[in-house]
Design a protein around this motif. Sequence first.
Motif, PDB file in Angstrom:
ATOM      1  N   THR A   5       0.828  -1.199   0.000  1.00  0.00           N
ATOM      2  CA  THR A   5       0.000   0.000   0.000  1.00  0.00           C
ATOM      3  C   THR A   5       0.865   1.252   0.000  1.00  0.00           C
ATOM      4  O   THR A   5       1.760   1.409   0.835  1.00  0.00           O
ATOM      5  CB  THR A   5      -0.919   0.017   1.239  1.00  0.00           C
ATOM      6  OG1 THR A   5      -1.731  -1.143   1.237  1.00  0.00           O
ATOM      7  CG2 THR A   5      -1.815   1.262   1.223  1.00  0.00           C
ATOM      8  N   GLN A   6       0.571   2.121  -0.934  1.00  0.00           N
ATOM      9  CA  GLN A   6       1.211   3.439  -0.950  1.00  0.00           C
ATOM     10  C   GLN A   6       0.083   4.447  -0.785  1.00  0.00           C
ATOM     11  O   GLN A   6      -0.738   4.607  -1.686  1.00  0.00           O
ATOM     12  CB  GLN A   6       1.975   3.656  -2.259  1.00  0.00           C
ATOM     13  CG  GLN A   6       3.158   2.727  -2.403  1.00  0.00           C
ATOM     14  CD  GLN A   6       3.891   2.929  -3.714  1.00  0.00           C
ATOM     15  OE1 GLN A   6       3.885   2.062  -4.577  1.00  0.00           O
ATOM     16  NE2 GLN A   6       4.535   4.063  -3.853  1.00  0.00           N
ATOM     17  N   SER A  22       5.831   7.053   1.507  1.00  0.00           N
ATOM     18  CA  SER A  22       5.424   5.980   2.423  1.00  0.00           C
ATOM     19  C   SER A  22       5.064   4.696   1.690  1.00  0.00           C
ATOM     20  O   SER A  22       4.571   4.733   0.555  1.00  0.00           O
ATOM     21  CB  SER A  22       4.206   6.431   3.233  1.00  0.00           C
ATOM     22  OG  SER A  22       4.509   7.584   3.963  1.00  0.00           O
ATOM     23  N   CYS A  23       5.292   3.593   2.365  1.00  0.00           N
ATOM     24  CA  CYS A  23       4.896   2.278   1.842  1.00  0.00           C
ATOM     25  C   CYS A  23       4.673   1.353   3.019  1.00  0.00           C
ATOM     26  O   CYS A  23       5.503   1.282   3.934  1.00  0.00           O
ATOM     27  CB  CYS A  23       5.989   1.720   0.934  1.00  0.00           C
ATOM     28  SG  CYS A  23       5.687   0.009   0.392  1.00  0.00           S
ATOM     29  N   THR A  24       3.564   0.670   3.002  1.00  0.00           N
ATOM     30  CA  THR A  24       3.336  -0.383   3.986  1.00  0.00           C
ATOM     31  C   THR A  24       2.966  -1.651   3.228  1.00  0.00           C
ATOM     32  O   THR A  24       2.502  -1.598   2.087  1.00  0.00           O
ATOM     33  CB  THR A  24       2.219  -0.038   4.984  1.00  0.00           C
ATOM     34  OG1 THR A  24       1.017   0.235   4.255  1.00  0.00           O
ATOM     35  CG2 THR A  24       2.578   1.169   5.819  1.00  0.00           C
ATOM     36  N   TYR A  25       3.194  -2.770   3.854  1.00  0.00           N
ATOM     37  CA  TYR A  25       2.913  -4.034   3.184  1.00  0.00           C
ATOM     38  C   TYR A  25       2.319  -4.996   4.204  1.00  0.00           C
ATOM     39  O   TYR A  25       2.400  -4.771   5.415  1.00  0.00           O
ATOM     40  CB  TYR A  25       4.189  -4.600   2.553  1.00  0.00           C
ATOM     41  CG  TYR A  25       5.312  -4.777   3.533  1.00  0.00           C
ATOM     42  CD1 TYR A  25       6.157  -3.711   3.829  1.00  0.00           C
ATOM     43  CD2 TYR A  25       5.532  -5.992   4.171  1.00  0.00           C
ATOM     44  CE1 TYR A  25       7.180  -3.847   4.760  1.00  0.00           C
ATOM     45  CE2 TYR A  25       6.550  -6.138   5.089  1.00  0.00           C
ATOM     46  CZ  TYR A  25       7.377  -5.061   5.389  1.00  0.00           C
ATOM     47  OH  TYR A  25       8.386  -5.202   6.304  1.00  0.00           O
ATOM     48  N   ASP A  26       1.735  -6.027   3.692  1.00  0.00           N
ATOM     49  CA  ASP A  26       1.105  -7.000   4.583  1.00  0.00           C
ATOM     50  C   ASP A  26       1.530  -8.393   4.170  1.00  0.00           C
ATOM     51  O   ASP A  26       1.361  -8.786   3.006  1.00  0.00           O
ATOM     52  CB  ASP A  26      -0.419  -6.867   4.509  1.00  0.00           C
ATOM     53  CG  ASP A  26      -1.107  -7.717   5.559  1.00  0.00           C
ATOM     54  OD1 ASP A  26      -2.270  -8.095   5.350  1.00  0.00           O
ATOM     55  OD2 ASP A  26      -0.475  -8.001   6.591  1.00  0.00           O
ATOM     56  N   GLN A  69      10.954  -0.621   8.828  1.00  0.00           N
ATOM     57  CA  GLN A  69      10.453  -0.977  10.151  1.00  0.00           C
ATOM     58  C   GLN A  69       9.705  -2.298  10.002  1.00  0.00           C
ATOM     59  O   GLN A  69       8.518  -2.322   9.650  1.00  0.00           O
ATOM     60  CB  GLN A  69       9.500   0.111  10.669  1.00  0.00           C
ATOM     61  CG  GLN A  69      10.118   1.480  10.774  1.00  0.00           C
ATOM     62  CD  GLN A  69      11.113   1.569  11.908  1.00  0.00           C
ATOM     63  OE1 GLN A  69      10.976   0.891  12.926  1.00  0.00           O
ATOM     64  NE2 GLN A  69      12.148   2.378  11.736  1.00  0.00           N
ATOM     65  N   ALA A  72       6.470  -2.970  12.046  1.00  0.00           N
ATOM     66  CA  ALA A  72       5.359  -2.139  11.575  1.00  0.00           C
ATOM     67  C   ALA A  72       5.032  -2.414  10.116  1.00  0.00           C
ATOM     68  O   ALA A  72       4.055  -1.864   9.586  1.00  0.00           O
ATOM     69  CB  ALA A  72       5.692  -0.667  11.767  1.00  0.00           C
ATOM     70  N   LYS A  73       5.847  -3.232   9.451  1.00  0.00           N
ATOM     71  CA  LYS A  73       5.676  -3.532   8.020  1.00  0.00           C
ATOM     72  C   LYS A  73       5.621  -2.240   7.210  1.00  0.00           C
ATOM     73  O   LYS A  73       4.693  -1.996   6.426  1.00  0.00           O
ATOM     74  CB  LYS A  73       4.434  -4.397   7.799  1.00  0.00           C
ATOM     75  CG  LYS A  73       4.574  -5.767   8.451  1.00  0.00           C
ATOM     76  CD  LYS A  73       3.343  -6.627   8.266  1.00  0.00           C
ATOM     77  CE  LYS A  73       3.528  -7.929   9.043  1.00  0.00           C
ATOM     78  NZ  LYS A  73       2.327  -8.766   9.042  1.00  0.00           N
ATOM     79  N   SER A  74       6.633  -1.444   7.454  1.00  0.00           N
ATOM     80  CA  SER A  74       6.721  -0.149   6.801  1.00  0.00           C
ATOM     81  C   SER A  74       8.071  -0.028   6.086  1.00  0.00           C
ATOM     82  O   SER A  74       9.109  -0.471   6.614  1.00  0.00           O
ATOM     83  CB  SER A  74       6.570   0.953   7.853  1.00  0.00           C
ATOM     84  OG  SER A  74       6.878   2.203   7.320  1.00  0.00           O
ATOM     85  N   SER A  76       9.581   3.077   4.014  1.00  0.00           N
ATOM     86  CA  SER A  76       9.495   4.391   3.379  1.00  0.00           C
ATOM     87  C   SER A  76      10.802   4.741   2.679  1.00  0.00           C
ATOM     88  O   SER A  76      11.881   4.276   3.053  1.00  0.00           O
ATOM     89  CB  SER A  76       9.129   5.466   4.408  1.00  0.00           C
ATOM     90  OG  SER A  76      10.119   5.512   5.417  1.00  0.00           O
TER      91      SER A  76
END
Lengths: 115, 113
Positions: A5-6, A22-26, A69, A72-74, A76
């Motif tokens: 997710t961006q 920013s970028c997060t992932y699952d 991180q 936090a699955k982050s 950036s």
Amino acid sequence: AQTVTQSQPEMSVQEAETVTLSCTYDTSESNYYLFWYKQPPSRQMILVIRQEAYKQQNATENRFSVNFQKAAKSFSLKISDSQLGDTAMYFCAFILIHNTDKLIFGTGTRLQVFP
Amino acid sequence: DTAVSQTPKYLVTQMGNDKSIKCEQNLGHDTMYWYKQDSKKFLKIMFSYNNKELIINETVPNRFSPKSPDKAHLNLHINSLELGDSAVYFCASSPPGGNSPLHFGNGTRLTVT
């Protein structure tokens, strides 16, 4: 299933300033790789930086660095001393180590660098 | 010198036609891919081949048929083109191991009218 997710569809920054995308992932897996790709108006897909999940140290490539991180699955991307040539779409991407045939991309962030 | 080359760069055609996009890599990689980038810039994998063998088919309509005559080539043939097929199609390749990034071609912009 893995997702990336961006949350910033568009960002802008003035030349010479710093910007963070920013970028997060699952994922439920623990072994994977993360990438940032750049797509300028020329349409090329260019690798900017990569990070192995098992490494705690954040990757750095010249003006580009990441803040990884894992808990936090982050993931950036920080661009320092922004240049006009940094104007592009930036895609965060993820691949599992044991399934190395499927690179999953985020939806991208359009970055505009202003003079 | 181009590592991953795909042709043509632009393709404009009418609905119902059949067209092909060619891809060649000179990197000696074992794995090749086709990705589709839609109008919102979202990149999604369509197929991957490893040494001429199909590994991934992401529920792509069977109007799309990849063909890999050897591990350096992965062509994409599309039958009965539809308006929704309009997109940029990227070919890519990679060596074994996921930590090696994908090398992309420059994309083929397909416009179906």
